[in-house]
Each structure stands twice: as C-alpha cells, then as structure tokens.
Design a protein around this motif. Structure first.
Motif, PDB file in Angstrom:
ATOM      1  N   GLN A 132     -13.683   0.476  11.846  1.00 42.03           N
ATOM      2  CA  GLN A 132     -13.931  -0.856  11.307  1.00 42.03           C
ATOM      3  C   GLN A 132     -14.810  -1.663  12.254  1.00 42.03           C
ATOM      4  O   GLN A 132     -15.773  -2.317  11.840  1.00 42.03           O
ATOM      5  CB  GLN A 132     -12.612  -1.583  11.063  1.00 42.03           C
ATOM      6  CG  GLN A 132     -12.791  -3.015  10.568  1.00 42.03           C
ATOM      7  CD  GLN A 132     -11.485  -3.789  10.535  1.00 42.03           C
ATOM      8  OE1 GLN A 132     -10.451  -3.314  10.992  1.00 42.03           O
ATOM      9  NE2 GLN A 132     -11.514  -4.987   9.979  1.00 42.03           N
TER      10      GLN A 132
ATOM     11  N   ALA B  28     -16.594  -3.207  -4.833  1.00 43.87           N
ATOM     12  CA  ALA B  28     -15.570  -4.193  -4.461  1.00 43.87           C
ATOM     13  C   ALA B  28     -14.496  -4.277  -5.541  1.00 43.87           C
ATOM     14  O   ALA B  28     -14.764  -4.013  -6.726  1.00 43.87           O
ATOM     15  CB  ALA B  28     -16.227  -5.558  -4.266  1.00 43.87           C
TER      16      ALA B  28
ATOM     17  N   ALA C 187     -10.218   2.488   4.111  1.00 41.93           N
ATOM     18  CA  ALA C 187      -9.743   1.144   3.774  1.00 41.93           C
ATOM     19  C   ALA C 187     -10.013   0.178   4.918  1.00 41.93           C
ATOM     20  O   ALA C 187     -10.355  -0.991   4.697  1.00 41.93           O
ATOM     21  CB  ALA C 187      -8.249   1.184   3.451  1.00 41.93           C
TER      22      ALA C 187
ATOM     23  N   ARG D  60     -13.382  -1.397   4.924  1.00 37.90           N
ATOM     24  CA  ARG D  60     -13.612  -2.400   3.874  1.00 37.90           C
ATOM     25  C   ARG D  60     -12.946  -3.736   4.184  1.00 37.90           C
ATOM     26  O   ARG D  60     -13.197  -4.731   3.500  1.00 37.90           O
ATOM     27  CB  ARG D  60     -13.083  -1.886   2.533  1.00 37.90           C
ATOM     28  CG  ARG D  60     -13.755  -0.631   2.038  1.00 37.90           C
ATOM     29  CD  ARG D  60     -13.364  -0.323   0.593  1.00 37.90           C
ATOM     30  NE  ARG D  60     -11.959   0.009   0.445  1.00 37.90           N
ATOM     31  CZ  ARG D  60     -11.451   1.228   0.546  1.00 37.90           C
ATOM     32  NH1 ARG D  60     -12.268   2.253   0.836  1.00 37.90           N
ATOM     33  NH2 ARG D  60     -10.163   1.456   0.385  1.00 37.90           N
ATOM     34  N   ALA D  61     -12.080  -3.756   5.187  1.00 38.64           N
ATOM     35  CA  ALA D  61     -11.246  -4.935   5.419  1.00 38.64           C
ATOM     36  C   ALA D  61     -12.040  -6.153   5.871  1.00 38.64           C
ATOM     37  O   ALA D  61     -11.700  -7.285   5.522  1.00 38.64           O
ATOM     38  CB  ALA D  61     -10.164  -4.600   6.448  1.00 38.64           C
TER      39      ALA D  61
ATOM     40  N   PRO E  61     -18.147  -3.731   0.640  1.00 40.31           N
ATOM     41  CA  PRO E  61     -17.727  -2.594   1.464  1.00 40.31           C
ATOM     42  C   PRO E  61     -18.923  -1.744   1.874  1.00 40.31           C
ATOM     43  O   PRO E  61     -19.905  -1.650   1.123  1.00 40.31           O
ATOM     44  CB  PRO E  61     -16.795  -1.812   0.532  1.00 40.31           C
ATOM     45  CG  PRO E  61     -17.216  -2.188  -0.846  1.00 40.31           C
ATOM     46  CD  PRO E  61     -17.689  -3.619  -0.754  1.00 40.31           C
TER      47      PRO E  61
ATOM     48  N   ASP F 296     -15.049  -7.227   5.067  1.00 43.83           N
ATOM     49  CA  ASP F 296     -15.781  -7.901   3.987  1.00 43.83           C
ATOM     50  C   ASP F 296     -15.478  -7.184   2.669  1.00 43.83           C
ATOM     51  O   ASP F 296     -16.270  -6.375   2.200  1.00 43.83           O
ATOM     52  CB  ASP F 296     -17.287  -7.865   4.291  1.00 43.83           C
ATOM     53  CG  ASP F 296     -18.095  -8.800   3.409  1.00 43.83           C
ATOM     54  OD1 ASP F 296     -17.523  -9.338   2.437  1.00 43.83           O
ATOM     55  OD2 ASP F 296     -19.296  -8.991   3.686  1.00 43.83           O
ATOM     56  N   PRO F 297     -14.335  -7.465   2.070  1.00 46.72           N
ATOM     57  CA  PRO F 297     -13.934  -6.716   0.867  1.00 46.72           C
ATOM     58  C   PRO F 297     -14.926  -6.813  -0.281  1.00 46.72           C
ATOM     59  O   PRO F 297     -15.011  -5.887  -1.097  1.00 46.72           O
ATOM     60  CB  PRO F 297     -12.594  -7.360   0.492  1.00 46.72           C
ATOM     61  CG  PRO F 297     -12.079  -7.955   1.764  1.00 46.72           C
ATOM     62  CD  PRO F 297     -13.294  -8.410   2.504  1.00 46.72           C
TER      63      PRO F 297
END
Length: 391
Positions: free
Chosen positions: A88, A388, A118, A121-122, A128, A124-125
């Motif tokens: 991330q 998204a 996952a 993506r956290a 992604p 900027d949901p």
C-alpha cells in the motif's frame, strides 16, 4: 364656452379612446387570449442532457492532477514481498497507476492475496490501482491454486476449452482482487525451438486466432484481458529477456502470419495490448515497445483504442546493450512511442522517482506532448474508476 369641468371631462374621454385604439392596433388581447398567445410564444423546454457521473468524476479528477501526478499514473511497477502495508505504501507514496505482482508477491492462500490487493485500494477507494499479473497457465503460472491448462495443453483442444479455462482463471483473479491479466499469448509459431513455443495458443494463424478470441471472451467481465507480445514473438527463436530478437519480417509477412490472432483478440474486446521488445527489420529498426510506427499500425490496421503497455522495460537493460542502460530514457522513449502505460519490474537500484521525473521533464521540454499525457492519464482513470465500489 364649456366650463373647465366640461373641458377636463372631454380631454379624459378622448384620452381613454386613444388608449383603447392604441391597444387595438397593438393586438392586445383578453386575458384568455393573452394566455394562449403566451403559450404559443414560449418555446418548448429542451431537456438538458445529463452526463455520466463517472465521466464527470474523471474529468474533475484529471483537472486537479499535477503534471507529475499524471505521469506517475502511467507507471505499473513492482514491489517485492507480501506485506499488505508495504505494498500500500509503495503505491500511494509514488502515486502509481498500477502494480505488477510477480512470484515473490504470491502468498500461500487466495485469502492472503485478496488482503494484499485490498490494502492497495485502501488509500483511494474511488481510484484503485491496476493490479497486473502474468497468469497464462502452464509454464507461466503465478497462482499455485490455478490448475487450468495453458497454451500447450489447450491448443490441441477445441476453442471452447480455452474459453472455459480462461473463464475459470479469471474468476480466481477477480476474487483475489487482480484486475489485469497478462495472460493471452497471441504469438504464433510452429517452431518447437522457439522461446515462445510452449506458450502459444496456436501454431498457425487460424488456430491461434480462434483460441485467442476464446481466451478474451472467457475473461470478459472478470479481468481486463491483455494480448501479448505485439507484433508477435513467434517470428524468432530468441528470448527477449536477454536480447532484442530481430527478424527480417516486412509488413506483408506480418499481416499474413502474425496479425490475425491479434486482430481476433482486439475484435473480441481485449482491453490491453502488450508490446514486445522485438525488431521486425522490414517495418522499423526500433523494438516495437519503443516504436511509434508499430503503435500507429496497431491503431490504424486493427482499430485498437485501448491501453497499450510495454513488456517489462527492465528486459531492455538486461540485454546489456549500451543504448538501453538508462532506465529513465527507456521510459521516456516508451511513452513518446505511444504506450499508455509503462511496465517495469525495476531493480533494487532503480528509483521510481527518477523514472517519473525523467518522463515529466521530457514533457516539459516538448519531447512528449502534454495532450498525449492528458489523454493517457484520462484513459487509465476511466479504467481504474470503473473498478471502484459502486455507490
């Protein structure tokens, strides 16, 4: 002589008559008539067309990006390891458009892989990153739980078997949060000594075309499909991981032997085409991955308007040829040639900031048009935003 009162009454009467006459000349109407006239005079209301909210979102997002952010979004890079937090941080710190998962990123279970994707993506949901992987089956399999066959096992079966295998594979990838599969080998060769021989879906243009189209159909709706390695790795025995394979192929030979399978994949709806580090000397002396000529041919001859992406640019450096030892310059040439996205499995010594800076400076100096960067960044924003969560 009439009195003053009589004179004023006469003046008032004349004035009133004049007003009535003037109203009659001007077409004044009764309230009912006036209402009907007003209704006729007012044009009918034309509904204002409403724009797709996703398009509006993309336009606003693009308008608020700096040049460097736009450039960074064109890179798909690699970070080693399976730590979700580290992956991330890598994506968010550089503002990358994508991340490629290699063998060192694959954990023991599908659930652990889903946790890794996952995490990316956290930050900027709504936008992604694209997560890419080489999941062909057979010789090139990243997921140990993918038991579907690859090219060698599929080319002796009907095309329906290819569609079924890629559909099952695409579901595994979707469940794990992978969005782009670099899985469809559209190259064609009947030469068993060729580097790519064990991976092709067909040994002749017709059989390859049928299975390439089937693979794309199987992946539809689950992952974005990629055709590789344009314009075709089957024309040479050499391995592009270690050299720049060169073949004396002209446009006529390419059109008859190599183009049909890529055309079939494009017509089936593939979203990505990966450009190989291959020289067809009868068309261009540059590797296709750095060739504006080959990018124009893909668009003009095959009508492809999706995402073009390089094969791993580090492969050019690994050839040890002096003209490819500057990673930043390779990236500049790749974008200038027309690649929407640059893929690099960089070495530990390669600084992602240096890659992004090299392309940013090239835009500022006019080597790459700003309009091209905007168009490429927008194309990728559309794809990423489509991933998204809805609502």
């Amino acid at each position: 002589m009439p009195s003053n009162r009589s004179r004023w009454m006469l003046v008032a009467a004349v004035a009133a008559a004049a007003v009535l006459a003037l109203a009659g000349c001007s077409g004044a109407a009764s309230p009912a008539e006036a209402g009907r006239t007003s209704a006729r005079a007012t044009p009918s209301a034309t509904p204002t067309p409403t724009r797709d909210p996703a398009e509006v979102w993309v336009d606003v997002r693009l308008a608020n990006m700096t040049l460097r952010q736009k450039v960074a979004s064109l890179f798909m890079l690699h970070a080693p390891g399976t730590d979700p937090a580290a992956l991330q941080a890598f994506v968010s710190s550089y503002g990358l458009g994508g991340l490629i998962f290699m063998g060192d990123n694959i954990p023991p279970t599908p659930q652990a892989l889903a946790a890794q994707t996952a995490a990316t993506r956290a930050t900027d949901p709504a936008l992604p990153p694209l997560i890419g992987i080489d999941e062909e089956g057979g010789d090139v399999t990243r997921l140990p739980w993918d038991g579907q066959p690859g090219g060698e096992g599929l080319r002796s079966q009907p095309p329906a078997a290819t569609q079924a295998a890629f559909a099952a594979r695409a579901q595994l990838l979707k469940q794990a949060g992978v969005s782009v599969n670099f899985g469809t080998v559209a190259d064609v060769t009947a030469d068993p000594s060729s580097f790519i021989a064990d991976r092709v879906l067909g040994t002749d243009p017709a059989s390859a075309s049928a299975r390439v189209a089937a693979s794309v159909t199987g992946e539809r709706g689950a992952v974005f499909s990629t055709l590789k390695h344009f314009p075709g790795h089957g024309e040479t025995e050499a391995d592009s991981h270690h050299t720049v394979p060169t073949a004396a192929v002209d446009l006529g030979r390419y059109a008859a032997q190599d183009e049909p399978s890529f055309r079939a994949g494009v017509d089936a709806g593939a979203e990505f085409v990966m450009f190989g580090h291959l020289v067809y000397s009868g068309v261009d002396a540059q590797p296709a991955s750095l060739s504006a000529t080959w990018h124009r041919l893909l668009a003009d001859r095959l009508g492809f308007r999706g995402v073009t992406i390089t094969d791993d640019l580090r492969m050019l450096q690994d050839t040890r040829l002096p003209q490819y030892q500057d990673a930043g310059e390779n990236a500049v040439q790749a974008v200038a040639a027309g690649n929407t996205m640059v893929l690099i499995v960089q070495s530990p010594q390669t600084d992602p900031n240096a890659l992004i800076d090299a392309v940013t400076v090239a835009v500022q100096r006019g080597r790459i048009p700003l309009e091209q960067i905007d168009a490429d960044a927008r194309k990728l924003l559309v794809l990423r935003h489509s991933l998204a969560p809805k609502g």
